[in-house]
Design an enzyme around this catalytic site. Structure first.
Site, PDB file in Angstrom:
ATOM      1  N   GLY A  21       0.826  -1.211   0.000  1.00 32.24           N
ATOM      2  CA  GLY A  21       0.000   0.000   0.000  1.00 32.24           C
ATOM      3  C   GLY A  21       0.855   1.253   0.000  1.00 32.24           C
ATOM      4  O   GLY A  21       0.558   2.222   0.702  1.00 32.24           O
ATOM      5  N   ASN A  23       1.414   3.435  -2.380  1.00 29.67           N
ATOM      6  CA  ASN A  23       1.069   4.541  -3.283  1.00 29.67           C
ATOM      7  C   ASN A  23       0.408   5.702  -2.543  1.00 29.67           C
ATOM      8  O   ASN A  23       0.164   6.746  -3.137  1.00 29.67           O
ATOM      9  CB  ASN A  23       0.144   4.065  -4.411  1.00 29.67           C
ATOM     10  CG  ASN A  23      -1.163   3.500  -3.897  1.00 29.67           C
ATOM     11  OD1 ASN A  23      -1.194   2.394  -3.392  1.00 29.67           O
ATOM     12  ND2 ASN A  23      -2.253   4.269  -4.010  1.00 29.67           N
ATOM     13  N   SER A 151      -3.948  -0.542  14.683  1.00 32.51           N
ATOM     14  CA  SER A 151      -4.666   0.707  14.967  1.00 32.51           C
ATOM     15  C   SER A 151      -5.120   0.701  16.419  1.00 32.51           C
ATOM     16  O   SER A 151      -5.340  -0.373  17.012  1.00 32.51           O
ATOM     17  CB  SER A 151      -5.902   0.766  14.058  1.00 32.51           C
ATOM     18  OG  SER A 151      -6.840   1.713  14.537  1.00 32.51           O
ATOM     19  N   TYR A 176     -13.763  -3.646  10.953  1.00 35.55           N
ATOM     20  CA  TYR A 176     -12.432  -3.019  10.855  1.00 35.55           C
ATOM     21  C   TYR A 176     -11.645  -3.343  12.123  1.00 35.55           C
ATOM     22  O   TYR A 176     -10.478  -3.751  12.064  1.00 35.55           O
ATOM     23  CB  TYR A 176     -12.552  -1.506  10.675  1.00 35.55           C
ATOM     24  CG  TYR A 176     -11.215  -0.790  10.612  1.00 35.55           C
ATOM     25  CD1 TYR A 176     -10.343  -0.985   9.533  1.00 35.55           C
ATOM     26  CD2 TYR A 176     -10.805   0.063  11.638  1.00 35.55           C
ATOM     27  CE1 TYR A 176      -9.107  -0.340   9.481  1.00 35.55           C
ATOM     28  CE2 TYR A 176      -9.569   0.711  11.583  1.00 35.55           C
ATOM     29  CZ  TYR A 176      -8.723   0.509  10.508  1.00 35.55           C
ATOM     30  OH  TYR A 176      -7.496   1.149  10.452  1.00 35.55           O
TER      31      TYR A 176
HETATM   32  N1  LIG Z   1      -4.609   6.966   8.875  1.00 34.49           N
HETATM   33  C1  LIG Z   1      -4.883   6.613  10.128  1.00 34.49           C
HETATM   34  O1  LIG Z   1      -5.278   7.441  10.986  1.00 34.49           O
HETATM   35  C2  LIG Z   1      -4.723   5.200  10.556  1.00 34.49           C
HETATM   36  C3  LIG Z   1      -5.007   4.876  11.888  1.00 34.49           C
HETATM   37  C4  LIG Z   1      -4.796   3.574  12.326  1.00 34.49           C
HETATM   38  C5  LIG Z   1      -4.307   2.630  11.454  1.00 34.49           C
HETATM   39  N2  LIG Z   1      -4.065   2.950  10.154  1.00 34.49           N
HETATM   40  C6  LIG Z   1      -3.563   1.886   9.277  1.00 34.49           C
HETATM   41  O2  LIG Z   1      -2.515   2.395   8.478  1.00 34.49           O
HETATM   42  C7  LIG Z   1      -2.411   1.627   7.283  1.00 34.49           C
HETATM   43  C8  LIG Z   1      -2.213   2.558   6.093  1.00 34.49           C
HETATM   44  O3  LIG Z   1      -3.368   3.328   5.910  1.00 34.49           O
HETATM   45  P1  LIG Z   1      -3.356   4.857   5.442  1.00 34.49           P
HETATM   46  O4  LIG Z   1      -3.909   5.643   6.560  1.00 34.49           O
HETATM   47  O5  LIG Z   1      -2.043   5.220   4.879  1.00 34.49           O
HETATM   48  O6  LIG Z   1      -4.492   4.819   4.314  1.00 34.49           O
HETATM   49  P2  LIG Z   1      -4.459   5.067   2.733  1.00 34.49           P
HETATM   50  O7  LIG Z   1      -3.846   6.384   2.424  1.00 34.49           O
HETATM   51  O8  LIG Z   1      -5.843   4.816   2.264  1.00 34.49           O
HETATM   52  O9  LIG Z   1      -3.495   3.929   2.212  1.00 34.49           O
HETATM   53  C9  LIG Z   1      -3.912   2.584   2.225  1.00 34.49           C
HETATM   54  C10 LIG Z   1      -3.145   1.824   1.180  1.00 34.49           C
HETATM   55  O10 LIG Z   1      -3.615   0.467   1.178  1.00 34.49           O
HETATM   56  C11 LIG Z   1      -3.950   0.130  -0.155  1.00 34.49           C
HETATM   57  N3  LIG Z   1      -4.955  -0.922  -0.255  1.00 34.49           N
HETATM   58  C12 LIG Z   1      -6.258  -0.902   0.096  1.00 34.49           C
HETATM   59  N4  LIG Z   1      -6.842  -2.072  -0.235  1.00 34.49           N
HETATM   60  C13 LIG Z   1      -5.879  -2.837  -0.807  1.00 34.49           C
HETATM   61  C14 LIG Z   1      -5.853  -4.133  -1.376  1.00 34.49           C
HETATM   62  N5  LIG Z   1      -6.948  -4.899  -1.459  1.00 34.49           N
HETATM   63  N6  LIG Z   1      -4.691  -4.604  -1.869  1.00 34.49           N
HETATM   64  C15 LIG Z   1      -3.570  -3.850  -1.819  1.00 34.49           C
HETATM   65  N7  LIG Z   1      -3.527  -2.609  -1.325  1.00 34.49           N
HETATM   66  C16 LIG Z   1      -4.675  -2.112  -0.823  1.00 34.49           C
HETATM   67  C17 LIG Z   1      -4.456   1.429  -0.762  1.00 34.49           C
HETATM   68  O11 LIG Z   1      -4.507   1.328  -2.175  1.00 34.49           O
HETATM   69  P3  LIG Z   1      -5.507   2.289  -3.023  1.00 34.49           P
HETATM   70  O12 LIG Z   1      -4.873   3.643  -3.033  1.00 34.49           O
HETATM   71  O13 LIG Z   1      -5.566   1.639  -4.357  1.00 34.49           O
HETATM   72  O14 LIG Z   1      -6.823   2.293  -2.295  1.00 34.49           O
HETATM   73  C18 LIG Z   1      -3.388   2.370  -0.236  1.00 34.49           C
HETATM   74  O15 LIG Z   1      -2.200   2.234  -0.983  1.00 34.49           O
HETATM   75  C19 LIG Z   1      -3.670   0.773   7.229  1.00 34.49           C
HETATM   76  O16 LIG Z   1      -3.348  -0.552   7.610  1.00 34.49           O
HETATM   77  C20 LIG Z   1      -4.585   1.405   8.267  1.00 34.49           C
HETATM   78  O17 LIG Z   1      -5.472   0.462   8.849  1.00 34.49           O
HETATM   79  C21 LIG Z   1      -4.247   4.216   9.686  1.00 34.49           C
END
Ligand SMILES: NC(=O)c1ccc[n+]([C@@H]2O[C@H](COP(=O)([O-])OP(=O)(O)OC[C@H]3O[C@@H](n4cnc5c(N)ncnc54)[C@H](OP(=O)(O)O)[C@@H]3O)[C@@H](O)[C@H]2O)c1
Length: 306
Positions: A21, A23, A151, A176
Site C-alpha cells: 500500500g 502509493n 490501529s 475493521y
Molecule cells: N490513517 C490513520 O489514521 C490510521 C489509523 C490507524 C491505522 N491505520 C492503518 O494504516 C495503514 C495505512 O493506511 P493509510 O492511513 O495510509 O491509508 P491510505 O492512504 O488509504 O493507504 C492505504 C493503502 O492500502 C492500499 N490498499 C487498500 N486495499 C488494498 C488491497 N486490497 N490490496 C492492496 N492494497 C490495498 C491502498 O490502495 P488504493 O490507493 O488503491 O486504495 C493504499 O495504498 C492501514 O493498515 C490502516 O489500517 C491508519
C-alpha cells in the site's frame, strides 16, 4: 527514543524494503523516508496508474531513489502468491501496511470479508510466503523484520469466529476493529514463533495514531465519511508524522521483536514513537493460535520456520 524523528534513522544503504500500500498515506511516507536514507524500496500498489504516480512523485523528490513498483491486490490470495513468487530477494524488512477501513460489506474472490481479507489474511499469507526470503544471517544492529500496522481501534476488536464474514451481522467499524485486532494477534504470535525457532528475524507492530490519509474517505460511506472529513482537518496529524511509528519499528536498532510502537502523545493519537501496549485480550497466545490455524486454513499458507 523520546523524540525520535526520521533524522535519527540510520543509513539504509544495502537494505531492501517491501512496503504494501505504498502509493498512498503512511505507506508512501514510509517508502519515501526509507528511500531517502538509501534503502531499496519495493512499493506495492493494486492500481498501475496510482502506483506509477507514487514512484514518479518519490523520484521527483529523490532522483537517486532506488524505488520500484510491483502490483499487489492483497484481497486476492492468488495475487499474493504470484507477487511473492516474483518479488526479488533477499528482503530485509516487510512492512504490512496496506489497509481498507469501514467499507460496506463485500466478499473477496475467495469468499472472505474484505477488511479481514485485506488487512489480515493477505498480509498473513504474504508474510508466510516471504519469511524464508528475509535476509539472514544479519548484522546484530540491522535484523530482518516484519512490521505489521494495526490501529488503536484494535482495542474494540474481537474475532467473530461464528460470523467471520459478517453474513449475519455486519458492522463496518466492528469488522475493521476485528481486522486490526487480528493484526496484533498475528504480529505477537509471529514474534513468539520466530523466537521459539531461534530465528534472528523480528516481528514488530506499529500504529500511527490518527493521521489524515485516504483511509478516511476511501472506505467509509454516509455520515461516517462526512464526520471523518471534518475530524481529519480538526484532529489528525499528517501522514508524514503518522508514519513515524512504523518507520521506527522498521529501522531503529533499539526496537525489539514483539514490541508495539505508537505515538507517545495523549491517547496515542499523535506524537513521537514509543513502546505502547495492545489491549490484554490481543495478547492472549491461545486466541492467537486459534486465529493462526484459521488463517492457515483460509489462505492455504503454512509458515516454515528455520
Ligand atoms: N490513517 C490513520 O489514521 C490510521 C489509523 C490507524 C491505522 N491505520 C492503518 O494504516 C495503514 C495505512 O493506511 P493509510 O492511513 O495510509 O491509508 P491510505 O492512504 O488509504 O493507504 C492505504 C493503502 O492500502 C492500499 N490498499 C487498500 N486495499 C488494498 C488491497 N486490497 N490490496 C492492496 N492494497 C490495498 C491502498 O490502495 P488504493 O490507493 O488503491 O486504495 C493504499 O495504498 C492501514 O493498515 C490502516 O489500517 C491508519
Amino acid at each position: 527514543m523520546s523524540h525520535w524523528t526520521v533524522e535519527d534513522m540510520p543509513d539504509q544503504t544495502g537494505r531492501t524494503f517491501v512496503v504494501t500500500g505504498a502509493n498512498s498515506g503512511l505507506g508512501y511516507e514510509t517508502a519515501r523516508r526509507v528511500a531517502r536514507k538509501g534503502g531499496r524500496v519495493i512499493m506495492t500498489a493494486r492500481d498501475q496508474g496510482k502506483g506509477d504516480a507514487a514512484v514518479e512523485r518519490l523520484k521527483r523528490e529523490h532522483p537517486d531513489a532506488d524505488a520500484e513498483l510491483r502490483l499487489l491486490d492483497l484481497a486476492d490470495l492468488d495475487w499474493v502468491r504470484a507477487f511473492a513468487h516474483d518479488v526479488p530477494d533477499p528482503i530485509d524488512v516487510l512492512v504490512n501496511n496496506a489497509g481498507v477501513m469501514m467499507p460496506p460489506r463485500s466478499l473477496t474472490k475467495q469468499g472472505n470479508e474484505l477488511q479481514f481479507a485485506t488487512n489480515h489474511l493477505g498480509h498473513f499469507a504474504l508474510t508466510g510466503l516471504l519469511l524464508e526470503r528475509l535476509r539472514r544471517p544479519v548484522a546484530a544492529d540491522s535484523p530482518s523484520r516484519v512490521v505489521t500496522v494495526s490501529s488503536t481501534l484494535h482495542r474494540r476488536g474481537s474475532i467473530h469466529f461464528d460470523d467471520l464474514t459478517g453474513e449475519r451481522s455486519y458492522n463496518p467499524t466492528a469488522y475493521y476493529a476485528q481486522s486490526k485486532f487480528a493484526n496484533i494477534l498475528f504480529g505477537l504470535e509471529l514474534d513468539r514463533r520466530l523466537r521459539a525457532s531461534g530465528s534472528t528475524t523480528q516481528s514488530l507492530l506499529a500504529h500511527p495514531g490518527y493521521a489524515a490519509t485516504n483511509l478516511q474517505s476511501s472506505g467509509p460511506t454516509g455520515f461516517m465519511k462526512s464526520l471523518m472529513k471534518v475530524s481529519n482537518v480538526v484532529m489528525a496529524q499528517s501522514a508524514e508524522r503518522g508514519a513515524l511509528s512504523q518507520l521506527f519499528a522498521a529501522t531503529a536498532p533499539e526496537a525489539e521483536g514483539g514490541q508495539y510502537i505508537g505515538p507517545g502523545g495523549l491517547g496515542e493519537q499523535r506524537g513521537h514513537p514509543k513502546v505502547v501496549q495492545p489491549v490484554k485480550s490481543a495478547q492472549d497466545p491461545e486466541l492467537a493460535q486459534r486465529l493462526w490455524a484459521l488463517s492457515e486454513d483460509l489462505t492455504g499458507v503454512r509458515f516454515v520456520f528455520p
